[in-house]
Scaffold this motif. Sequence first.
Motif, PDB file in Angstrom:
ATOM      1  N   TYR A 146      43.600   0.586   9.232  1.00 26.60           N
ATOM      2  CA  TYR A 146      42.490   1.287   9.276  1.00 26.60           C
ATOM      3  C   TYR A 146      41.083   0.446   8.189  1.00 26.60           C
ATOM      4  O   TYR A 146      41.605   0.440   7.339  1.00 26.60           O
ATOM      5  CB  TYR A 146      42.427   2.861   8.717  1.00 26.60           C
ATOM      6  N   CYS A 147      40.199   0.736   8.536  1.00 25.88           N
ATOM      7  CA  CYS A 147      38.945   0.773   8.009  1.00 25.88           C
ATOM      8  C   CYS A 147      38.398   2.268   7.667  1.00 25.88           C
ATOM      9  O   CYS A 147      38.795   2.613   7.766  1.00 25.88           O
ATOM     10  CB  CYS A 147      37.988  -0.561   8.462  1.00 25.88           C
ATOM     11  N   ALA A 148      37.000   1.414   6.713  1.00 23.73           N
ATOM     12  CA  ALA A 148      36.550   2.950   7.250  1.00 23.73           C
ATOM     13  C   ALA A 148      35.496   2.907   8.197  1.00 23.73           C
ATOM     14  O   ALA A 148      34.938   3.913   7.820  1.00 23.73           O
ATOM     15  CB  ALA A 148      35.231   2.114   5.498  1.00 23.73           C
ATOM     16  N   CYS A 149      35.358   2.397   9.013  1.00 22.07           N
ATOM     17  CA  CYS A 149      34.544   2.985  10.023  1.00 22.07           C
ATOM     18  C   CYS A 149      34.701   4.319  10.755  1.00 22.07           C
ATOM     19  O   CYS A 149      36.161   4.846  10.185  1.00 22.07           O
ATOM     20  CB  CYS A 149      34.545   1.649  11.339  1.00 22.07           C
ATOM     21  N   SER A 150      33.778   5.062  11.234  1.00 26.05           N
ATOM     22  CA  SER A 150      34.353   6.361  11.311  1.00 26.05           C
ATOM     23  C   SER A 150      35.616   6.111  12.925  1.00 26.05           C
ATOM     24  O   SER A 150      36.152   7.387  12.884  1.00 26.05           O
ATOM     25  CB  SER A 150      32.620   6.515  12.392  1.00 26.05           C
ATOM     26  N   SER A 151      35.465   5.341  13.249  1.00 26.31           N
ATOM     27  CA  SER A 151      36.349   5.182  14.813  1.00 26.31           C
ATOM     28  C   SER A 151      38.431   5.352  13.815  1.00 26.31           C
ATOM     29  O   SER A 151      38.695   6.338  13.976  1.00 26.31           O
ATOM     30  CB  SER A 151      36.478   3.722  15.132  1.00 26.31           C
ATOM     31  N   CYS A 152      38.055   5.234  12.769  1.00 22.54           N
ATOM     32  CA  CYS A 152      39.215   4.454  11.997  1.00 22.54           C
ATOM     33  C   CYS A 152      39.433   5.967  10.713  1.00 22.54           C
ATOM     34  O   CYS A 152      39.928   6.030  11.262  1.00 22.54           O
ATOM     35  CB  CYS A 152      38.843   3.262  11.063  1.00 22.54           C
ATOM     36  N   SER A 153      38.203   6.068  10.618  1.00 20.73           N
ATOM     37  CA  SER A 153      38.210   6.845   9.190  1.00 20.73           C
ATOM     38  C   SER A 153      37.629   8.113   9.437  1.00 20.73           C
ATOM     39  O   SER A 153      37.915   9.235   8.278  1.00 20.73           O
ATOM     40  CB  SER A 153      37.690   6.430   7.623  1.00 20.73           C
ATOM     41  N   ASP A 213      37.586  -5.191   6.602  1.00 19.07           N
ATOM     42  CA  ASP A 213      37.786  -5.389   7.924  1.00 19.07           C
ATOM     43  C   ASP A 213      37.911  -4.794   9.689  1.00 19.07           C
ATOM     44  O   ASP A 213      39.758  -4.816   9.783  1.00 19.07           O
ATOM     45  CB  ASP A 213      37.530  -6.640   8.045  1.00 19.07           C
ATOM     46  N   HIS A 214      37.832  -4.331  10.215  1.00 22.71           N
ATOM     47  CA  HIS A 214      37.954  -3.726  11.204  1.00 22.71           C
ATOM     48  C   HIS A 214      38.800  -4.539  12.369  1.00 22.71           C
ATOM     49  O   HIS A 214      39.611  -4.002  13.231  1.00 22.71           O
ATOM     50  CB  HIS A 214      37.164  -2.725  12.454  1.00 22.71           C
ATOM     51  N   ASP A 215      38.119  -5.427  12.557  1.00 20.07           N
ATOM     52  CA  ASP A 215      38.794  -6.701  13.909  1.00 20.07           C
ATOM     53  C   ASP A 215      40.017  -7.088  12.950  1.00 20.07           C
ATOM     54  O   ASP A 215      41.294  -6.973  13.389  1.00 20.07           O
ATOM     55  CB  ASP A 215      38.107  -8.157  13.827  1.00 20.07           C
TER      56      ASP A 215
HETATM   57 ZN   LIG Z   1      38.092   0.644  11.420  1.00 15.86          ZN
END
Ligand SMILES: [Zn+2]
Length: 231
Positions: A146-153, A213-215
């Motif tokens: 996971y990353c810090a993006c809203s989709s992940c976090s 990094d999300h990718d």
């Molecule tokens: Zn992410």
Amino acid sequence: MYFRKKNLLKCIPAAVLCASISMGSAFAADNSVQTLSELPAAGQTMLTGMLATAAKTAIGSIGTTEEMTKVKEDLAAEEAARKAAEEAAKKAAEEAARKEAEQARLAALQYVPTYGRTVTRSSAYGVTETITANGQAMGNFKLTFYCACSSCSGGYGANTATGTQCVEGRTIAVDPSVIPLGSKVYIEGFGDFIAEDTGGAIKGNKIDIYLSDHDRCYELGVAYADVYRMS
Ligand SMILES: [Zn+2]
């Protein structure tokens, strides 16, 4: 001169032919010589000595050939033993270096790192004797990323459940009832992490590994690995 030499050669064994030729001048003065015993005393002594020397040389060369074969075999055995010892020493040195690096890595874990590293799957992070000897086997875990993006976090961003900031190569989210928060965790194939985050979907034998990094979260996808709690 011709006949004198011819007479001499008739009476002397072929083996001393060379000797007689080289000694020709010594006997040249007496053309009546017919047998070895008729040679002057000095000539007899010289010929006898040369024959003995020739015989010794012949016998000696046979002995030397056998000795050389044995010496060659001994040398080959010594070389093989030397190579084996060299190989063993090299392996021992490599093993010592590997253990030293491992100890250094584990020692570094005594201090919660505030830096990170790029997370990659690597055979360099195998389960070694040091890991099994010093860590508590937690079993096989499903790994996600996971990353810090809203989709992940889901809005938590890079803030962890323990109040720290997510750092790739350090932060993982765990089920605290399985792995206590603050634990140092070793994940086979991925290395050392700190259990400092949680997640709604992270229950049981699941670990979410933080990436910057999300990718790359998509690239690494899902993995399964043995996990050890190191402290
Ligand atoms: Zn992410």
